[in-house]
Design a protein around this motif. Structure first.
Motif, mmCIF file in Angstrom:
data_model
loop_
_atom_site.group_PDB
_atom_site.id
_atom_site.type_symbol
_atom_site.label_atom_id
_atom_site.label_comp_id
_atom_site.label_asym_id
_atom_site.label_seq_id
_atom_site.Cartn_x
_atom_site.Cartn_y
_atom_site.Cartn_z
ATOM 1 N N LYS A 3 0.831 -1.166 -0.074
ATOM 2 C CA LYS A 3 0.003 0.027 0.038
ATOM 3 C C LYS A 3 0.947 1.148 -0.102
ATOM 4 C CE LYS A 3 -3.846 -2.112 2.657
ATOM 5 N NZ LYS A 3 -4.567 -2.021 3.854
ATOM 6 N N ILE A 4 0.484 2.209 -1.051
ATOM 7 C CA ILE A 4 1.602 3.151 -1.259
ATOM 8 C C ILE A 4 0.642 4.417 -1.241
ATOM 9 C CG2 ILE A 4 3.156 4.402 -2.613
ATOM 10 C CD1 ILE A 4 4.046 1.748 -3.595
ATOM 11 N N LYS A 5 1.266 5.301 -0.310
ATOM 12 C CA LYS A 5 0.597 6.835 -0.228
ATOM 13 C C LYS A 5 1.496 7.822 -0.304
ATOM 14 C CE LYS A 5 -3.263 5.427 2.524
ATOM 15 N NZ LYS A 5 -4.161 5.480 3.731
ATOM 16 N N VAL A 6 1.283 9.068 -1.215
ATOM 17 C CA VAL A 6 2.109 10.123 -1.075
ATOM 18 C C VAL A 6 1.592 11.419 -0.421
ATOM 19 C CG1 VAL A 6 3.656 11.617 -2.429
ATOM 20 C CG2 VAL A 6 3.486 9.248 -3.013
ATOM 21 N N VAL A 7 1.897 12.080 0.459
ATOM 22 C CA VAL A 7 1.018 13.096 1.038
ATOM 23 C C VAL A 7 1.733 14.264 0.998
ATOM 24 C CG1 VAL A 7 -0.215 13.884 3.007
ATOM 25 C CG2 VAL A 7 0.081 11.402 2.717
ATOM 26 N N ALA A 8 1.302 15.095 0.140
ATOM 27 C CA ALA A 8 1.969 16.482 0.103
ATOM 28 C C ALA A 8 1.800 17.635 1.141
ATOM 29 C CB ALA A 8 1.723 17.222 -1.102
ATOM 30 N N LEU A 9 2.477 17.482 2.404
ATOM 31 C CA LEU A 9 2.316 18.308 3.515
ATOM 32 C C LEU A 9 2.764 19.808 3.260
ATOM 33 C CD1 LEU A 9 3.232 15.772 6.324
ATOM 34 C CD2 LEU A 9 1.012 16.315 5.591
ATOM 35 N N GLY A 10 3.399 20.095 2.205
ATOM 36 C CA GLY A 10 3.877 21.266 1.930
ATOM 37 C C GLY A 10 4.406 21.735 0.520
ATOM 38 N N GLY A 11 4.954 22.639 0.191
ATOM 39 C CA GLY A 11 5.614 22.762 -0.835
ATOM 40 C C GLY A 11 4.964 22.600 -2.281
ATOM 41 N N VAL A 12 3.651 22.343 -2.358
ATOM 42 C CA VAL A 12 3.047 22.420 -3.597
ATOM 43 C C VAL A 12 1.967 23.650 -3.643
ATOM 44 C CG1 VAL A 12 3.001 19.926 -4.118
ATOM 45 C CG2 VAL A 12 1.192 20.680 -2.806
ATOM 46 N N ARG A 13 1.602 24.333 -4.589
ATOM 47 C CA ARG A 13 1.001 25.303 -5.031
ATOM 48 C C ARG A 13 1.383 26.516 -4.075
ATOM 49 N NH1 ARG A 13 -4.953 23.465 -6.827
ATOM 50 N NH2 ARG A 13 -4.502 21.191 -7.443
ATOM 51 N N GLU A 14 2.777 26.569 -3.863
ATOM 52 C CA GLU A 14 3.345 27.649 -2.889
ATOM 53 C C GLU A 14 4.880 27.598 -2.856
ATOM 54 O OE1 GLU A 14 2.710 26.728 1.295
ATOM 55 O OE2 GLU A 14 3.319 24.541 1.096
ATOM 56 N N ASN A 15 5.659 28.774 -2.796
ATOM 57 C CA ASN A 15 7.089 28.633 -2.688
ATOM 58 C C ASN A 15 7.572 28.559 -1.465
ATOM 59 O OD1 ASN A 15 9.427 29.269 -3.678
ATOM 60 N ND2 ASN A 15 9.361 31.584 -3.384
ATOM 61 N N GLY A 16 8.234 27.404 -1.464
ATOM 62 C CA GLY A 16 8.877 26.930 -0.147
ATOM 63 C C GLY A 16 8.313 25.974 0.445
ATOM 64 N N LYS A 17 8.580 25.626 1.972
ATOM 65 C CA LYS A 17 7.847 24.732 2.871
ATOM 66 C C LYS A 17 7.784 23.071 2.411
ATOM 67 C CE LYS A 17 3.592 25.952 4.001
ATOM 68 N NZ LYS A 17 2.772 25.058 3.895
ATOM 69 N N ASN A 18 8.870 22.734 1.581
ATOM 70 C CA ASN A 18 8.749 21.565 0.842
ATOM 71 C C ASN A 18 8.679 20.365 2.195
ATOM 72 O OD1 ASN A 18 9.126 22.417 -1.674
ATOM 73 N ND2 ASN A 18 11.275 22.766 -1.156
ATOM 74 N N MET A 19 7.779 19.302 2.035
ATOM 75 C CA MET A 19 7.625 18.323 3.069
ATOM 76 C C MET A 19 6.800 17.316 2.343
ATOM 77 S SD MET A 19 6.350 18.087 6.955
ATOM 78 C CE MET A 19 7.757 19.457 7.408
ATOM 79 N N TYR A 20 7.376 16.120 2.112
ATOM 80 C CA TYR A 20 6.443 15.256 1.345
ATOM 81 C C TYR A 20 6.491 13.878 2.235
ATOM 82 C CZ TYR A 20 7.357 18.631 -1.905
ATOM 83 O OH TYR A 20 7.505 20.076 -2.521
ATOM 84 N N ALA A 21 5.483 13.280 2.548
ATOM 85 C CA ALA A 21 5.466 11.977 3.483
ATOM 86 C C ALA A 21 5.067 10.874 2.567
ATOM 87 C CB ALA A 21 4.531 11.981 4.628
ATOM 88 N N ILE A 22 6.056 9.798 2.382
ATOM 89 C CA ILE A 22 5.776 8.802 1.470
ATOM 90 C C ILE A 22 5.490 7.539 2.243
ATOM 91 C CG2 ILE A 22 6.839 7.296 -0.319
ATOM 92 C CD1 ILE A 22 8.197 10.584 -0.031
#
Length: 560
Positions: A3-22
């Protein structure tokens, strides 16, 4: 089948704050842990970090935090999480060093010790999952992309990158390594979108160095260089160019001093000679034609520092005739108004302004051709554009489609979206609580929309205070209302308005006292409502109204 999930907690539709939970089965791999600097509308806010609720609730599932590079948009939010949830943190030697520097301001976070230095050759085994890395070219050494190898294929996160065939060994991208990753089946690619709109070839770092060197050579006076503190490559170029032109470099801030000292210790900055760095005490005696001032500003933001220099408020440097302010960082769209205002202030002070972006296209991020090359090397089944505002994600999506990725396999997420891999397809399957957590001083998340609205009102229309003393038992006003105003009207020239306001407050309070069902909150709200209407009718402004109601018992006071 995992089971694979990718959750964009920041960094999309904005400049900075990159954080991605796989998330793979019961393990979570967090890629980057960044912050962003606030827009002008976020009055008083120091920085903005992602909402960490999802990670806090699932902290026991986190296998590790993997950092791609040492800039604030990738490491800045770490102190606000690891102080309470000590999960392992992985990164290159310089990235970990920058992360440790970032921890020093937090008493709890600086006690954190679970750091692990990795290289592009490292492979970390988490049972069914393996995490490996590949070197990328960016404006700081030790930048690495992340490969999370699952039974269904690899999830690849590039971090910030570009391709530069003339890059020095410390900044070199290993194209053969990327091709090998592509040969082993890439399920999804999360790729940098910050420069996706640009069709122009980014200048090589050799071209940028030549530009800096020529600027130093042909300017006869003092040069003040504005840069970002963690742009190690640019700092190295400034130092080398200064040495080539018999100039010395003065570092004006603690942050850049700490960064430079750390990079020198790790040999990521090499000094041409030991005397190239001058102390701030030597600045007063140095000749203008022998001086380069390197200004990065607080938190790496040089524009505000340049404004202080132009208005003689900077602690070390005042801009005067003959000075050249040389901006070597690319100004974001959100800061263009501030940049224009800063230029005007510098010229008023007698200085000149030159920006590297006026002559060459300098960027540490991939352009259209770079993005397509990354896709062609890795050959992913799905592409998830990340790191950028929506228009950049959309541009990246079009680039992916042009490179042969089917439209249904390109997913543009919103912050908090859960992208699930099920039955051979990736799709948005849900949403988690995500958004912005605002940091103001030592306060974390205690500033909400209501506080920001009040700050905006205070900044625009000021505050209006009405103080009234009442005797509730006798149902009368003991002391005539006193009116105070700050940032609303000049009190000496607005006596009529203030007197009428006082009379209105007295009438409103007395009306509430005469009411059989007396209530404190109702009384204060009535004062706010009546004053708000009155002041708007007379001034067309809406100040923050603060009623202060004090109660006394006159009989008790007389007995005492």
């Amino acid at each position: 089948m995992s089971k694979i999930k990718v959750v964009a907690l920041g960094g999309v539709r904005e400049n900075g704050k990159n954080m991605y939970a796989i998330e793979v089965d019961d393990q979570i791999f967090v890629a980057d842990f960044g912050l962003k600097y606030p827009d002008n509308e976020l009055l008083g806010i120091d920085v903005v970090i992602p909402d960490l609720t999802y990670l806090e609730e699932n902290a026991d599932k986190i296998a590790g935090i993997f950092l791609t590079h040492g800039h604030a948009d990738a490491i800045g939010a770490l102190p606000y999480f690891v102080s309470e949830h000590p999960v392992p943190v992985f990164g290159s030697e310089l990235t970990i060093a920058m992360a440790k520097l970032n921890m020093t301001a937090s008493p709890k976070a600086k006690k954190f010790r679970d750091f692990h230095v990795i290289t592009e050759k490292s492979v970390i085994d988490f049972g069914k999952i393996k995490v490996s890395f590949f070197p990328t070219t960016h404006s700081i050494p030790g930048s690495l992309g992340i490969v999370i190898e699952t039974p269904n294929g690899s999830i690849v996160y590039t971090g910030d990158f570009k391709f530069d065939q003339s890059a020095s060994p410390k900044y070199h991208t290993d194209l053969s390594r990327l091709a090998k990753i592509g040969d082993r089946k890439v399920l999804a690619l999360l790729s940098d979108s910050n420069n996706a709109e640009s069709p122009y070839r980014s200048a090589s770092e050799h071209e940028i160095y030549d530009h800096i060197t020529e600027t130093f050579r042909y300017h006869e006076g003092r040069v003040i260089v504005a840069s970002v503190a963690n742009n190690i490559q640019r700092i190295q170029q400034v130092i080398n160019a200064a040495a080539a032109n018999n100039r010395r470099v003065v570092l004006t801030g603690r942050e850049v001093e700490r960064v430079v000292k750390t990079a020198i210790r790790l040999k990521d900055i090499v000094l041409p000679d030991e005397g190239i760095i001058a102390t701030t005490k030597e600045l007063k005696t140095m000749k203008p034609e022998e001086t380069v001032v390197l200004e990065t500003g607080r938190m790496g933001e040089p524009l505000k520092s340049l404004q202080r220099m132009a208005t003689n408020k900077h602690r070390l440097v005042h801009i005067h005739e003959g000075d050249l302010v040389y901006i070597t960082t690319t100004i974001s769209h959100a800061m263009e108004t501030m940049a224009a205002r800063t230029r005007d202030m510098i010229y008023r002070a007698g200085g000149e302004v030159k920006a590297i972006s006026e002559d060459i296209h300098a960027s540490g991020h991939a352009n259209k051709d770079d993005l397509q090359l990354m896709i062609n090397l890795l050959r992913p089944r799905f592409v998830i554009p990340v790191e950028g505002e929506y228009r950049l994600l959309e541009a990246h999506a079009e680039i992916a489609k042009d490179a042969g990725i089917p439209a249904e396999n390109v997913i543009i997420p919103n912050v908090g979206d859960i992208i699930s891999y099920e039955k051979g397809k990736m799709h948005i399957s849900g949403h988690v609580d995500a958004g912005n957590t605002m940091i103001d001083g030592i306060g974390v998340g205690d500033i909400g929309n209501i506080v920001l609205r009040d700050r905006k009102m205070l900044a625009e229309d000021g505050i209006f205070i009405a103080v009234v003393t009442i005797d509730r038992k006798k149902k009368k006003i003991v002391a005539k209302p006193k009116i105070q105003s700050r940032g609303f009207v000049y009190m000496k020239t607005s006596r009529d308005l203030l007197n009428e306001s006082g009379e209105l407050v007295a009438k409103t309070v007395q009306k509430q006292l005469d009411n059989k069902s007396f209530d404190w909150s109702t009384l204060k709200q009535a004062v706010r409502d009546d004053l708000s209407r009155f002041l708007f009718d007379h001034t067309k402004r809406r100040p923050v109204i603060l009623p202060v109601i004090m109660e006394v018992n006159q009989n008790s006071a007389k007995r005492q």
